[in-house]
Write an enzyme that holds these catalytic residues in place. Structure first.
Site, PDB file in Angstrom:
ATOM      1  N   HIS A 264      -7.479  -3.383   4.877  1.00  0.00           N
ATOM      2  CA  HIS A 264      -6.877  -2.033   4.884  1.00  0.00           C
ATOM      3  C   HIS A 264      -7.639  -1.124   3.917  1.00  0.00           C
ATOM      4  O   HIS A 264      -8.011  -0.002   4.258  1.00  0.00           O
ATOM      5  CB  HIS A 264      -5.396  -2.110   4.489  1.00  0.00           C
ATOM      6  CG  HIS A 264      -4.804  -0.795   4.092  1.00  0.00           C
ATOM      7  ND1 HIS A 264      -5.052  -0.200   2.859  1.00  0.00           N
ATOM      8  CD2 HIS A 264      -4.011   0.073   4.764  1.00  0.00           C
ATOM      9  CE1 HIS A 264      -4.443   0.965   2.811  1.00  0.00           C
ATOM     10  NE2 HIS A 264      -3.789   1.157   3.933  1.00  0.00           N
ATOM     11  N   ASN A 265      -7.890  -1.606   2.733  1.00  0.00           N
ATOM     12  CA  ASN A 265      -8.598  -0.782   1.748  1.00  0.00           C
ATOM     13  C   ASN A 265     -10.041  -0.524   2.163  1.00  0.00           C
ATOM     14  O   ASN A 265     -10.568   0.564   1.933  1.00  0.00           O
ATOM     15  CB  ASN A 265      -8.566  -1.454   0.372  1.00  0.00           C
ATOM     16  CG  ASN A 265      -7.220  -1.288  -0.313  1.00  0.00           C
ATOM     17  OD1 ASN A 265      -6.192  -1.191   0.350  1.00  0.00           O
ATOM     18  ND2 ASN A 265      -7.213  -1.260  -1.630  1.00  0.00           N
TER      19      ASN A 265
ATOM     20  N   LYS B   6      -4.514  -6.678   3.331  1.00  0.00           N
ATOM     21  CA  LYS B   6      -4.506  -5.514   2.433  1.00  0.00           C
ATOM     22  C   LYS B   6      -5.937  -5.145   2.026  1.00  0.00           C
ATOM     23  O   LYS B   6      -6.287  -3.956   1.941  1.00  0.00           O
ATOM     24  CB  LYS B   6      -3.669  -5.818   1.180  1.00  0.00           C
ATOM     25  CG  LYS B   6      -3.775  -4.771   0.066  1.00  0.00           C
ATOM     26  CD  LYS B   6      -3.110  -3.464   0.458  1.00  0.00           C
ATOM     27  CE  LYS B   6      -3.327  -2.270  -0.449  1.00  0.00           C
ATOM     28  NZ  LYS B   6      -3.560  -2.385  -1.835  1.00  0.00           N
TER      29      LYS B   6
ATOM     30  N   SER C 277       0.830  -1.202   0.000  1.00  0.00           N
ATOM     31  CA  SER C 277       0.000   0.000   0.000  1.00  0.00           C
ATOM     32  C   SER C 277       0.857   1.241   0.000  1.00  0.00           C
ATOM     33  O   SER C 277       1.961   1.254   0.533  1.00  0.00           O
ATOM     34  CB  SER C 277      -0.909   0.026   1.229  1.00  0.00           C
ATOM     35  OG  SER C 277      -1.654   1.239   1.217  1.00  0.00           O
TER      36      SER C 277
ATOM     37  N   GLU D 120      -9.942   2.093   4.653  1.00  0.00           N
ATOM     38  CA  GLU D 120      -9.680   3.338   3.913  1.00  0.00           C
ATOM     39  C   GLU D 120     -10.999   3.925   3.368  1.00  0.00           C
ATOM     40  O   GLU D 120     -11.238   5.133   3.478  1.00  0.00           O
ATOM     41  CB  GLU D 120      -8.696   3.016   2.782  1.00  0.00           C
ATOM     42  CG  GLU D 120      -8.410   4.107   1.792  1.00  0.00           C
ATOM     43  CD  GLU D 120      -7.559   3.557   0.622  1.00  0.00           C
ATOM     44  OE1 GLU D 120      -6.566   2.844   0.874  1.00  0.00           O
ATOM     45  OE2 GLU D 120      -7.910   3.834  -0.541  1.00  0.00           O
TER      46      GLU D 120
END
Ligand code: NDP
Length: 476
Positions: A185-186, A182, A128, A189
């Site tokens: 994480h997105n 990941k 990222s 976000e």
């Protein structure tokens, strides 16, 4: 061969990762399907370190020292499979293939299993930080075997972002764990961006503030608990003036959000695992709503507002309320995301250290923030913490802002400002802390129409009531 690491796929991301390896003193084998990209990389940046360019995959593989470590940085999906299929016959036992693209974790699980059968290591790694992160230090989330991490870890840690000297890269867990983390994480976000957008909208509609004024508020917020990359760029964006019109830049940007799909994956997985990730889901749906142009047009013409007056005469108090509501909602969204990681970790046997995930997100990535230290500390206090929100630090932090959060959500409802992420986060908070939920009624209804049975509060067992006959209760 002598190269310590190879990169194949030299578009923006792969090119910058290769340069990052080279700048950190590694000899980097570089390859791309079309050789022109490889040549231009070496021509433009050859002086940054030691690159070993190859035109053919065979030469590329041969240029690497064993066990070979090959980073694949191509378009996610079939392109990744095509590149892996080309590489595999050329590799030897113990070699490591690293997919650093944005793969969906089930694909990573499949690829890892296939390569393991061939005696190869497959590392699905989240990366990222976009283009700039790839060059200057991304947050790296590698999954795969521990054995492969022993060889690969030091190289990845060397090129990762550092916070207080600590690398933003650590072993995540087996097979798809890295790409899973990941993905979450997105998702987080998405939630973080939506929450910031709602705060912006509240300040705009509640105060009638200009973009520039709101930008100053965000800049101020960035000096406290909310300090983060996303708050910082929000302040920057709000201060930006459109060159063509002289208007505030945000005021000329069309209000229809797009998405590439990782938010959707996160929500789909939340449904699969039965984890309420309401913040991420509302953020994803809010983007979808913004892009639902025919529905919005029809609604704009037909739906009455019937708003109630909203007293925001104390400007500073209102701003502070929005800040507190934003922080509390953000804690909820992160708490939910970490729950999702815990659930997947249990489901797939990944044994993911959640505190370590917060630690490697402190730098390099889009959600980097001061606040992540608090999450790491919470999991240090209790690695098995069942709910991040229930950690003593967050209980206190959210508790302090609770009255403000309620005022903001109630005020937004009265004034007709849509705050799906703020309000669903507050509902989640009230739901998860409730002594009793109305799920008793749901269970009774399910037993009524579907004989789905229920449990009782006063004794063990499962029961069914004969609703259509004499309404007697039976053991089920
Ligand atoms: P792209 O996703 O645009 O992919 C282009 C690269 O893929 C080129 O090197 C291209 O080679 C190669 N490629 C495409 N199809 C094939 C194929 N069938 N066989 C061999 N090579 C192929 O590149 P990006 O650099 O933007 O992203 C790379 C990966 O990183 C993606 O998975 C992306 O999702 C991920 N990522 C991107 C981020 C970003 O900010 N852009 C952030 C984090 C991850 P050629 O030059 O020959 O066409």
């Amino acid at each position: 061969g002598t190269a310590q690491i190879g990169v194949t796929g030299l578009a923006v991301m792969g090119r910058n990762l290769a340069r990052n390896f080279a700048r950190n003193g590694f000899t980097v084998a570089v390859h791309n399907r079309s050789f022109a990209r490889t040549q231009s990389l070496v021509a433009e940046h050859g002086e940054e370190g030691t690159f070993v360019p190859s035109e053919s995959v065979e030469d590329f593989v041969a240029s690497l020292a064993r066990p070979r470590k090959i980073v694949v940085m191509v378009k996610a999906g079939p392109a990744t499979d095509a590149v892996i299929d080309e590489l595999v016959p050329l590799l030897d036992e113990g070699d490591i293939v690293i997919d650093a693209g944005n793969a969906h974790f089930p694909d990573t699980r499949r690829r890892e299993a296939a390569l393991r059968e061939k005696g190869l290591h497959f590392v699905g790694s989240g990366v990222s930080g976009g283009e700039e992160g790839a060059l200057l230090g991304p947050s790296i989330m590698p999954g795969g075997t521990r054995e492969s991490y022993e060889v690969l870890g030091p190289i990845l840690e060397a090129i990762s972002a550092k916070v207080d000297g600590v690398p933003c890269c650590t072993y995540v867990g087996p097979d798809g764990a890295g790409h899973f983390v990941k993905m979450v994480h997105n998702g987080i976000e998405y939630a973080d961006m939506q929450l910031i957008a709602e705060a912006y909208d509240l300040l705009k509609q509640g105060l009638g503030a200009s973009a520039a004024q709101i930008g100053e508020i965000f800049a101020q917020w960035n000096t406290g608990d909310l300090e983060s990359f996303l708050i910082e760029i929000t302040a920057d964006v709000l201060a930006h003036v459109d060159a063509a019109t002289g208007a505030a830049f945000v005021d000329i940007v069309l209000d229809q959000a797009e998405q590439k799909g990782t938010g959707r994956w996160t929500v789909q997985n939340g449904l699969d695992l039965g984890v309420p990730i309401t913040g991420i889901a509302e953020a994803t749906f809010a983007r979808a709503l913004s892009g639902s142009v025919p529905q919005r047009e029809a609604a704009r013409a037909a739906l009455p507002a019937a708003t109630l007056p909203w007293d925001v005469s104390d400007r500073d108090a209102f701003i502070e309320d929005v800040r507190q509501a934003l922080y509390a909602s953000k804690v909820v969204a992160y708490s939910q995301g970490f729950d999702q990681i815990a659930a997947a970790s249990a489901e797939f046997g990944w044994d993911i250290d959640r505190g370590a995930m917060a630690r490697i997100w402190r730098g390099g990535c889009i959600i980097r923030a001061r606040f992540l230290n608090r999450i790491t500390e919470a999991y240090e206090r209790d690695p098995q913490l069942p709910l991040l929100l229930a950690d003593e630090y967050f209980t206190a932090a959210v508790g302090d802002g609770l009255a403000a959060w309620r005022r903001i959500v109630a005020g937004a409802a009265q004034h007709g400002v849509p705050v799906p992420a703020f309000s669903s986060s507050l509902s989640y908070y009230d739901g998860v802390r409730a002594v009793t939920l109305p799920a008793n009624l749901i269970q009774a209804q399910r037993d009524f129409f579907g004989a789905h049975t229920y449990r009782r509060t006063d004794r063990d067992g499962s029961f069914h009531t004969q609703w259509s006959t004499d309404r007697t209760e039976h053991d089920a």
